[in-house]
Design an enzyme around this catalytic site. Structure first.
Site, PDB file in Angstrom:
ATOM      1  N   HIS A   1      49.306  30.515  39.899  1.00  0.00           N
ATOM      2  CA  HIS A   1      49.096  32.062  40.098  1.00  0.00           C
ATOM      3  C   HIS A   1      47.635  32.353  40.234  1.00  0.00           C
ATOM      4  CE1 HIS A   1      49.646  36.167  40.148  1.00  0.00           C
ATOM      5  NE2 HIS A   1      49.024  36.325  39.021  1.00  0.00           N
TER       6      HIS A   1
ATOM      7  N   ASP B   1      46.979  39.755  42.260  1.00  0.00           N
ATOM      8  CA  ASP B   1      47.848  40.198  41.429  1.00  0.00           C
ATOM      9  C   ASP B   1      47.990  41.673  41.423  1.00  0.00           C
ATOM     10  OD1 ASP B   1      49.734  39.178  39.006  1.00  0.00           O
ATOM     11  OD2 ASP B   1      48.513  40.669  38.275  1.00  0.00           O
TER      12      ASP B   1
END
Length: 294
Positions: free
Chosen positions: A270, A104
């Site tokens: 994610h 991320d």
């Protein structure tokens, strides 16, 4: 979590960086993402530490690292400056070269670090991201709807900070729950740590500045370096239930920014290291364990 790791604070030229360090072998730097801290690696770091010396910091603006007030142009939260933090951390720990993993936001720092310091990073792994410039330049309605925070957090101070600080627990929990696609991926200990750190208004400000920089100064740096490619081996991993999978051809996206790319989709959303730790660990282990010239 990470109880066998040494806790350290490194003072760089600008900020103090909180980190943990453990294991033995070639140095491996792990960089976390939003809205988390270094503890997001707790499910896979002990296994990695059996073969590597694992260094896991909190990025500036996050966790227990320093959280300076953002500059008008957000330069002090640019990925270039956040990458410099990590270069100084590794230098003070005695590491001139190392392996690097970023998830991320940490992946965006890792991308910039590898471009700015190509001789430092021997191998790079990026988790669940496409290049920042591409993601902003190709934004459509569907992406903006799912990644609304990319456009909310970049609003001028103090608008997003004020709203988030009214109920930081709700905002953080919503982010984690909506971006994960597996059943109860976050341990109670990790959640308690994420909440503790996110309740600090300075963390909320620092993390907003991270995003503001990505939409301004980082894009300027990316435009300047559009023809510069990552030269070291690059592994890209992404969740097959997440937005990246649905929106981008991940391998092709990174082949435009790197010379040697391989990649895999992981069965999760994610948060790969927490949603699918065994699979994520195995891919990282295999990638970094293959010998390369050092």
């Amino acid at each position: 979590m990470l109880n066998n790791f040494q806790k350290l604070t490194i003072t760089t030229s600008e900020v103090k960086i909180n980190l943990v360090k453990g294991g033995k072998g070639y140095p491996l730097l792990l960089l976390h993402g939003y809205p988390q801290t270094h503890v997001m690696w707790h499910k896979i770091a002990p296994n990695l530490a059996q073969e590597f010396t694992v260094i896991i910091p909190d990025l500036r603006g996050y966790g227990d690292s320093d959280k300076p007030i953002g500059m008008t142009d957000h330069y002090n939260y640019s990925k270039r400056v956040m990458a410099q933090d990590q270069i100084e951390v590794m230098a003070q720990l005695g590491y001139d070269q190392f392996y690097l993993v970023g998830h991320d936001r940490g992946g965006r720092v890792a991308h910039r670090l590898t471009l700015d310091y190509p001789n430092k990073v021997k191998k790079l792994a990026l988790l669940d991201i496409a290049p920042t410039y591409q993601m902003y330049s190709e934004t459509d309605q569907e992406f903006a709807k799912v990644y609304y925070h990319w456009f909310f957090l970049i609003q001028p101070f103090p608008f997003p900070e004020t709203l988030i600080n009214q109920n930081p627990d709700f905002f953080l929990t919503h982010c984690l729950q909506s971006w994960s696609k597996t059943d109860r991926p976050f341990s109670s200990e990790a959640m308690a740590e994420y909440l503790r750190c996110f309740r600090d208004p300075n963390t909320v400000h620092g993390t907003c500045e991270d995003y503001r920089a990505s939409a301004t100064i980082d894009l300027e740096h990316d435009r300047t370096d559009m023809d510069k490619k990552i030269e070291c081996p690059l592994l890209v991993l992404w969740g097959n239930k997440g937005v990246i999978e649905k929106t981008y051809d991940v391998i092709t996206s990174w082949q435009k920014r790197a010379t040697n790319v391989q990649g895999k989709a992981v069965n999760c959303g994610h948060f790969l290291p927490e949603e699918s730790p065994e699979e994520t660990y195995q891919y990282l282990h295999d990638f970094f364990s293959i010998s390369t010239k050092r």
